[in-house]
Scaffold this motif. Structure first.
Motif, PDB file in Angstrom:
ATOM      1  N   UNK A   1       0.612 -14.759  -6.684  1.00  0.00           N
ATOM      2  CA  UNK A   1      -0.451 -15.758  -6.648  1.00  0.00           C
ATOM      3  C   UNK A   1      -1.197 -15.723  -7.976  1.00  0.00           C
ATOM      4  N   UNK A   2      -1.367 -16.896  -8.573  1.00  0.00           N
ATOM      5  CA  UNK A   2      -1.982 -16.989  -9.891  1.00  0.00           C
ATOM      6  C   UNK A   2      -3.414 -16.468  -9.871  1.00  0.00           C
ATOM      7  N   UNK A   3      -3.746 -15.691 -10.870  1.00  0.00           N
ATOM      8  CA  UNK A   3      -5.099 -15.143 -10.975  1.00  0.00           C
ATOM      9  C   UNK A   3      -5.246 -14.355 -12.260  1.00  0.00           C
ATOM     10  N   UNK A   4      -6.310 -13.603 -12.388  1.00  0.00           N
ATOM     11  CA  UNK A   4      -6.555 -12.764 -13.566  1.00  0.00           C
ATOM     12  C   UNK A   4      -6.839 -11.343 -13.107  1.00  0.00           C
ATOM     13  N   UNK A   5      -5.800 -10.507 -12.933  1.00  0.00           N
ATOM     14  CA  UNK A   5      -4.383 -10.820 -13.171  1.00  0.00           C
ATOM     15  C   UNK A   5      -3.741 -11.491 -11.953  1.00  0.00           C
ATOM     16  N   UNK A   6      -2.455 -11.908 -12.104  1.00  0.00           N
ATOM     17  CA  UNK A   6      -1.705 -12.429 -10.958  1.00  0.00           C
ATOM     18  C   UNK A   6      -1.550 -11.320  -9.913  1.00  0.00           C
ATOM     19  N   UNK A   7      -1.600 -11.714  -8.644  1.00  0.00           N
ATOM     20  CA  UNK A   7      -1.441 -10.741  -7.567  1.00  0.00           C
ATOM     21  C   UNK A   7      -0.191 -11.045  -6.751  1.00  0.00           C
ATOM     22  N   UNK A   8       0.472  -9.965  -6.313  1.00  0.00           N
ATOM     23  CA  UNK A   8       1.668 -10.148  -5.496  1.00  0.00           C
ATOM     24  C   UNK A   8       1.276 -10.819  -4.185  1.00  0.00           C
ATOM     25  N   UNK A   9       1.990 -11.906  -3.858  1.00  0.00           N
ATOM     26  CA  UNK A   9       1.689 -12.666  -2.652  1.00  0.00           C
ATOM     27  C   UNK A   9       2.675 -12.333  -1.526  1.00  0.00           C
ATOM     28  N   UNK A  10       3.979 -12.358  -1.842  1.00  0.00           N
ATOM     29  CA  UNK A  10       4.977 -12.038  -0.824  1.00  0.00           C
ATOM     30  C   UNK A  10       6.297 -11.684  -1.498  1.00  0.00           C
ATOM     31  N   UNK A  11       6.977 -10.685  -0.935  1.00  0.00           N
ATOM     32  CA  UNK A  11       8.284 -10.268  -1.440  1.00  0.00           C
ATOM     33  C   UNK A  11       9.373 -10.637  -0.455  1.00  0.00           C
ATOM     34  N   UNK A  12      10.551 -10.942  -0.991  1.00  0.00           N
ATOM     35  CA  UNK A  12      11.713 -11.110  -0.135  1.00  0.00           C
ATOM     36  C   UNK A  12      12.148  -9.768   0.432  1.00  0.00           C
ATOM     37  N   UNK A  13      13.047  -9.770   1.424  1.00  0.00           N
ATOM     38  CA  UNK A  13      13.458  -8.527   2.076  1.00  0.00           C
ATOM     39  C   UNK A  13      14.337  -7.633   1.211  1.00  0.00           C
ATOM     40  N   UNK A  14      14.858  -8.179   0.107  1.00  0.00           N
ATOM     41  CA  UNK A  14      15.698  -7.389  -0.788  1.00  0.00           C
ATOM     42  C   UNK A  14      17.186  -7.599  -0.546  1.00  0.00           C
ATOM     43  N   UNK A  15      17.959  -7.496  -1.622  1.00  0.00           N
ATOM     44  CA  UNK A  15      19.417  -7.548  -1.552  1.00  0.00           C
ATOM     45  C   UNK A  15      19.957  -6.301  -2.235  1.00  0.00           C
ATOM     46  N   UNK A  16      20.690  -5.464  -1.482  1.00  0.00           N
ATOM     47  CA  UNK A  16      21.234  -4.233  -2.048  1.00  0.00           C
ATOM     48  C   UNK A  16      22.587  -4.522  -2.690  1.00  0.00           C
ATOM     49  N   UNK A  17      22.718  -4.163  -3.956  1.00  0.00           N
ATOM     50  CA  UNK A  17      23.943  -4.403  -4.718  1.00  0.00           C
ATOM     51  C   UNK A  17      24.722  -3.105  -4.872  1.00  0.00           C
ATOM     52  N   UNK A  18      25.979  -3.132  -4.442  1.00  0.00           N
ATOM     53  CA  UNK A  18      26.891  -1.994  -4.615  1.00  0.00           C
ATOM     54  C   UNK A  18      27.884  -2.343  -5.720  1.00  0.00           C
ATOM     55  N   UNK A  19      28.144  -1.403  -6.604  1.00  0.00           N
ATOM     56  CA  UNK A  19      29.055  -1.640  -7.728  1.00  0.00           C
ATOM     57  C   UNK A  19      30.257  -0.690  -7.592  1.00  0.00           C
ATOM     58  N   UNK A  20      31.446  -1.274  -7.635  1.00  0.00           N
ATOM     59  CA  UNK A  20      32.680  -0.466  -7.529  1.00  0.00           C
ATOM     60  C   UNK A  20      33.404  -0.497  -8.863  1.00  0.00           C
ATOM     61  N   UNK A  21      34.121   0.578  -9.142  1.00  0.00           N
ATOM     62  CA  UNK A  21      34.839   0.672 -10.416  1.00  0.00           C
ATOM     63  C   UNK A  21      36.261   0.145 -10.275  1.00  0.00           C
TER      64      UNK A  21
END
Length: 258
Positions: A238-258
């Motif tokens: 959310x815009x402000x001085x400073x900007x404040x966190x309003x809402x986060x997504x649930x997250x996406x976990x990334x797995x990396x294979x070789x």
């Protein structure tokens, strides 16, 4: 809710309309149109990706997307530069002439139906076509879920050197303020992408963030390495001085294979 397409089928030439809406005509078997998913289930407010690949040596002619729901058939997208709110192409078909996948943002129950990717071949006197097998789309979710930051994939698995796409949809009803991508959570989280400023050489935004009403804040990270494994969060401020966190997504976990 904005309609999927700003153009409807009656605007097409009558011959093309008859062929496409009723799927009549000659089916050319010398090339293929592939839709990899037979069905997709998404939640209201999320971003829907519909895959479509056309054989590399297909003849000249346009590709169009249609949605069928009962007796209704509607033009969803074409690749000639026309405006279709909420619908964008995944790849630039000027450079990649086999991938005709599309993305539909801010999905609602009105988007339920079967989607067909159709390749036309234009000749004289006959016009023929090849259609993909269709992808049925169902939409789930209650009204309150529409007013959340949505990350449609809980996990993603990629190999070293590949590209990963991270989806994020942010309601346009949220307060004014930036959207940032982070890897990890808490005070030590790492900034992955800022849509307003900064240099992020391997990260590319997918949505048109300067477009009025844009809700798509998805990104694509190229040249993946083992160090990229982790959980990625799309965060609305959310815009402000400073900007404040309003809402986060649930997250996406990334797995990396070789």
């Amino acid at each position: 809710m904005p309609v999927l397409a700003s153009q409807t089928c009656p605007l097409l030439p009558s011959l093309l309309l008859t062929l496409l809406l009723r799927f009549t005509g000659t089916s050319d078997q010398e090339f293929q149109v592939t839709q990899p998913e037979s069905s997709i289930s998404v939640r209201a407010g999320e971003i829907l990706t519909l895959g479509c690949n056309v054989s590399a040596r297909s003849p000249a002619g346009p590709v169009l997307w249609f949605r069928e729901n009962g007796q209704e058939r509607r033009l969803i997208y074409n690749f000639n530069g026309s405006q279709f709110p909420r619908v964008t192409q995944v790849e630039d078909t000027e450079f990649n002439q086999t991938d005709y996948s599309i993305r539909i943002s801010n999905v609602s129950p009105k988007d339920v139906g079967t989607y067909y990717c159709v390749k036309l071949t234009i000749g004289h006197p006959d016009m023929s076509y090849v259609s993909g097998s269709g992808t049925y789309v169902s939409v789930n979710g209650t009204t309150h879920e529409i007013f959340q930051v949505q990350q449609s994939e809980m996990t993603q698995t990629v190999s070293i050197g590949e590209t990963v796409t991270l989806s994020c949809s942010v309601p346009d009803s949220f307060p004014k303020g930036p959207v940032l991508w982070f890897k990890g959570s808490g005070p030590s989280r790492e900034l992955i992408y800022n849509f307003k400023e900064g240099l992020f050489p391997r990260v590319k935004e997918i949505g048109h963030i300067t477009k009025a009403g844009n809700t798509d804040f998805s990104i694509r990270i190229s040249d993946i390495s083992l160090a990229d494994a982790g959980t990625y969060y799309c965060v609305k401020f959310k815009e402000g001085k400073p900007d404040r966190e309003f809402q986060s997504g649930p997250g996406t976990e990334v797995f990396v294979t070789s």
